[in-house]
Write a protein that holds these residues in place. Structure first.
Motif, mmCIF file in Angstrom:
data_model
loop_
_atom_site.group_PDB
_atom_site.id
_atom_site.type_symbol
_atom_site.label_atom_id
_atom_site.label_comp_id
_atom_site.label_asym_id
_atom_site.label_seq_id
_atom_site.Cartn_x
_atom_site.Cartn_y
_atom_site.Cartn_z
ATOM 1 N N ALA A 164 -3.831 -4.816 -1.103
ATOM 2 C CA ALA A 164 -3.267 -4.026 -2.200
ATOM 3 C C ALA A 164 -2.383 -4.892 -3.083
ATOM 4 O O ALA A 164 -1.666 -5.770 -2.612
ATOM 5 C CB ALA A 164 -2.460 -2.853 -1.640
ATOM 6 N N TYR A 201 -7.773 4.040 -3.522
ATOM 7 C CA TYR A 201 -7.435 2.619 -3.708
ATOM 8 C C TYR A 201 -6.825 2.026 -2.447
ATOM 9 O O TYR A 201 -7.234 0.961 -1.973
ATOM 10 C CB TYR A 201 -6.482 2.476 -4.886
ATOM 11 N N ARG A 225 0.828 -1.206 0.000
ATOM 12 C CA ARG A 225 0.000 0.000 0.000
ATOM 13 C C ARG A 225 0.866 1.261 0.000
ATOM 14 O O ARG A 225 0.587 2.225 -0.718
ATOM 15 C CB ARG A 225 -0.910 0.000 1.233
ATOM 16 N N VAL A 278 -9.375 -0.828 -0.856
ATOM 17 C CA VAL A 278 -9.088 -2.200 -1.279
ATOM 18 C C VAL A 278 -8.684 -3.037 -0.072
ATOM 19 O O VAL A 278 -8.014 -2.575 0.842
ATOM 20 C CB VAL A 278 -7.977 -2.204 -2.358
ATOM 21 N N THR A 312 -5.272 7.060 -6.209
ATOM 22 C CA THR A 312 -4.372 6.211 -5.431
ATOM 23 C C THR A 312 -4.776 6.184 -3.963
ATOM 24 O O THR A 312 -4.792 5.128 -3.320
ATOM 25 C CB THR A 312 -2.925 6.715 -5.567
#
Length: 860
Positions: A360, A353, A300, A357, A350
């Motif tokens: 990652a 995300y 990440r 998520v 980004t």
């Protein structure tokens, strides 16, 4: 990271209010932006003045001969007293270019009337239009969607709210001067102005705080939480002051002077603090990336660092020009500014995300998939389409040429089609070559998984199917552990386990929380035991959390058909520590679909084979039982002068519960027995054998000549040796050849018929008592009849008298008696055969549901 949105509560309500306010502003921004793009220049006039908040004219544009001069202070605009910049802006917005706008100004201490000729807005070039679309339409909508979307699914996550603050700052940071918030109506105007100025300068503050808390709080911040406010505090205060300055400059010009002085004095410190906050973001994320031990956190942080660098690097020179030299962004060439602003969108994407998520992916995986499917695949297909279209167009153009004859036209069309096909096939080869050359790992995994889908479809052996599936998936995905669990009765039992050492994974309840999750989930469930809000850590799954922990899987892939859940595949983490990508999951679902069908077919094949074997085994067992039962029927009939005996039993199944017997007793008498055991098949045959053994033991060592006592003993023996729901109807008689006397006891059986030689209706031998085996103690009465020469006794079970024809009509005892009377001249054995044939003739092929037994005793 969290995976649950939680129930609707105060945070969601606050989000909805904030979203409504944001959308209301964005609607007006969009209105002003579209007007700038579409309206005629004279509909968007400009005064050509630069005016301070208190009305001081700072500069005058060319062409304003009779207008105010630099240094004048505007006090009245078209009859309206000066309140702030909004007074001039709203008045100008209501007029057209070319009109005169009357003003009253204070010049050298005296109030003077002047006029301003409103000028048309310059025509926007292509670059300016592109910049307007990016800043007014694309960037704000993307920021709003990402910010509110992440905050909605992560309402309790501080990182989500920091992301929302950061993205709302992006919506206001690059807003063009064409958007005149000061002309908006009350009460939205002060809110919108504060929003635009405060949020436009707050994004470095949010970025810095984000770095302190991602992926968890920095240890230094935990120990010294006040330390961060040395940098964050001035940034936050500056954002609030700038926001208030935007409000007072529009409508409270008299008090705006001190704010203007602050804004000018704070330009350089703001620039330093802003860049310090951005630099701290990169320094903190870089430090965390090098010190964290968690592989997912490391991925990440790498993704965050990469996205932030790619987003901020192009815009950084513009920030330097604007912050140090005061160069307005609007003066930068759109050829550089538009791509730089588009690249800036990588930062919110980004950030969203890495927050949302579950696991990652590495940067190389993201880049590889993005290039593979956005360029290598779709790009090649676009080129395929263009090439095929050109080939077909050329062929069609030649075909429509009036100068060509018919054969040449046909040839032209065929050539175009051929080239289109060639282009299509060549494109596929190029795509596969790109996959093999640049995306080898993904290509190999996809190829293997595609082969598995085809391979498992043809396997019909469960063990081979499971072994092939597990090993090929392990080779394709490089999973550290893999287990296949299949339904066996009420449980999901391990069928194969790879990578677990000595101990295979535990079984799961077939109706437990994991099985229900697999049956209900639309996507293969991911297992994150380190996430407190994961489904695996919810109370509903508590009963099987231990099994999940022992299984150590990251992805559960259900194997199911319409009939239900057959089992599941448990995939452990990849050896590369990367999570299963959407492509992996999509291919695995395809493999699971084929494997589920193959598994279902294989299980059906095994069930059919087992059932065939069981039936064959049962048939053999029944055949053996039938052979044994036939040995129980009398084979050598007693030979008594002047007495003809015969009997026959035909079971409805392989074995039955009907019984008959002829016994030679020690004193010369003949025992005659016929019975019908309740039920059919093996249980009835076993009780029939017990009855035969009990009868023979009683006649050999029991009470001679006392048939009532004998029947009572039989009743007790059968009752003790059989279940409570089993019993038998039974008729037993003893014939004395010396005098022709027939003593008998009828225990609930169909009364045998005694046909006299002289004719007349048959006599029914009914005396006796209840059925045997039903009651522990029962009393019986002995009856007697005289069997004269020429008389015949017919014994039968209800399978004969109750035989049914296809219309379900019973044969009945009257028809049966008439059929026996027709056998008057026959010996006992042929008479028995004739009675069976008569019953079958009446049934006319209808199925036989009961055993058929007939005995005939004829005195000659």
């Amino acid at each position: 990271m969290s995976s649950s949105t939680g129930a609707f509560g105060g945070r969601h309500a606050a989000l909805l209010v904030l979203l409504a306010l944001c959308l209301a502003q964005q609607a007006l921004v969009l209105r002003d932006g579209l007007a700038s793009l579409l309206a005629a220049p004279d509909r968007l006039p400009r005064a050509g003045l630069v005016v301070a908040a208190d009305g001081r004219v700072l500069s005058v544009g060319a062409g304003q001969v009779a207008g105010p001069l630099a240094g004048d202070r505007i006090v009245v605009v078209d009859g309206e007293p000066w309140q702030g910049r909004a007074t001039l802006i709203t008045t100008v917005a209501a007029r057209r270019a070319g009109e005169e706008l009357p003003l009253r100004v204070v010049r050298e201490g005296r109030e003077t009337a002047v006029a301003v000729t409103l000028q048309p807005r310059p025509v926007l070039g292509h670059g300016d239009r592109a910049l307007l679309v990016v800043l007014v339409l694309l960037s704000p909508l993307l920021a709003i969607a990402l910010g509110f979307g992440v905050a909605w699914v992560r309402p309790r996550d501080p990182l989500a709210w920091l992301l929302l603050l950061l993205l709302l700052g992006f919506t206001a940071m690059g807003e063009l001067e064409l958007i005149q918030r000061a002309a908006w109506p009350w009460p939205l105007r002060p809110i919108a102005l504060f929003w635009r100025h405060a949020l436009g300068t707050s994004w470095p503050f949010a970025l810095f705080l984000f770095a302190l808390r991602f992926p968890d709080r920095l240890p230094l911040d935990v120990r010294r939480p006040a330390f961060k406010w040395l940098l964050a505090g001035p940034l936050m205060i500056d954002a609030v002051v700038i926001g208030l300055y935007g409000v007072v400059a529009a409508d409270f010009g008299a008090v705006a002077t001190s704010f203007e002085a602050y804004a000018e004095a704070a330009r350089l410190p703001r620039f330093v603090l802003t860049n310090l906050a951005i630099g701290s973001f990169f320094a903190i994320t870089g430090y965390r990336m090098g010190t964290t031990r968690d592989a997912d956190d490391r991925r990440r942080l790498r993704m965050l660092n990469f996205g932030a660098t790619a987003a901020l690097l192009p815009i950084f020179p513009l920030v330097l020009l604007n912050g140090i030299f005061g160069v307005p962004l609007a003066t930068i060439s759109p050829l550089y500014l538009v791509p730089a602003l588009l690249a800036l969108a990588l930062l919110p994407i980004t950030l969203a995300y890495v927050i949302v998520v579950e696991r990652a992916m590495g940067i190389s995986v993201v880049l590889r998939q993005g290039l593979q499917y956005a360029l290598a695949r779709r790009g090649i297909r676009v080129l395929q389409g263009i090439g095929a279209g050109l080939a077909l167009t050329a062929g069609l153009g030649l075909a429509l040429d009036p100068g060509l004859n018919r054969p040449r036209k046909i040839q032209a069309i065929a050539t175009g089609v051929m080239f289109a096909v060639i282009v299509g096939r060549a494109g596929e080869r190029v795509r596969r070559a790109l996959d093999r050359r640049f995306f080898r790992e993904a290509y190999d995994a996809e190829r293997i998984l595609s082969e598995v889908s085809e391979e498992v479809r043809e396997i019909v052996d469960v063990r081979r199917l499971v072994d092939t599936l597990a090993r090929r998936l392990s080779d394709a995905l490089h999973a550290s552990r893999l287990a296949v669990l299949l339904r066996e009765g009420p449980f999901l039992q391990p069928a194969l386990a790879l990578g677990y050492g000595d101990g295979p994974p535990l079984a799961f309840d077939g109706n437990g929380p994991v099985a229900r999750r697999l049956a209900e989930a639309k996507e293969p469930p991911r297992v994150y035991l380190d996430d407190p809000e994961s489904w695996a850590n919810q109370p509903a799954a508590a009963a099987e959390r231990g099994q999940l922990q022992a299984l150590g899987s990251e992805l559960l892939l259900p194997l199911s058909t319409r009939s239900g859940l057959l089992g599941f595949l448990a995939l452990g983490p990849k050896k590369s520590e990367e999570p299963y990508s959407p492509l992996d999951v999509r291919l695995l679902r395809s493999v699971a679909g084929q494997a589920s069908l193959a598994l279902h077919n294989a299980q059906l094949a095994e069930q059919v084979a087992a059932e065939v074997a069981q039936r064959a085994r049962f048939t053999r067992e029944v055949e053996i039982a039938r052979e044994v039962q036939e040995q129980l029927y009398p084979r050598d009939l007693p030979r008594v002068p002047g007495l003809d005996l015969a009997g026959h039993c035909r079971p409805a199944r392989g074995v039955g519960g009907d019984y008959y017997d002829f016994l030679s007793l020690d004193d010369g008498r003949i025992g005659i027995a016929i019975g019908d055991i309740s039920g059919k098949g093996i249980p009835a045959a076993l009780l029939m054998a017990s009855l035969q053994a009990s009868l023979r033991s009683q006649t050999i060592g029991g009470a001679r000549g006392d048939l009532a006592t004998l029947m009572g003993n039989l009743n007790r023996l059968i009752h003790d040796a059989s279940p409570s729901n089993r019993y038998a109807t039974f008729f037993y008689a003893e014939y004395d050849p010396s005098n022709g006397r027939l003593a008998y006891v009828n225990a609930g059986h169909n009364a045998p018929m005694l046909f006299r030689a002289g004719g007349g209706p048959p006599e029914r031998l009914e005396v006796g008592g209840p059925v045997i085996g039903l009651l522990p103690i029962a009393a019986y009465v002995e009856g007697a009849a005289l069997l004269r020469p020429g008389d015949a006794l017919l014994g039968f079970t209800d399978g004969i008298s109750e035989a049914m024809d296809p219309s379900d009509e019973e044969w009945g005892e009257e028809r049966m008696a008439a059929a026996f009377e027709a056998c008057a001249g026959l010996a006992a054995a042929p008479a028995v055969e004739r009675m069976i044939e008569a019953a079958d003739g009446f049934a006319a092929g209808a199925p036989q549901y009961d055993d058929m037994t007939v005995i005939v005793v004829r005195r000659s």
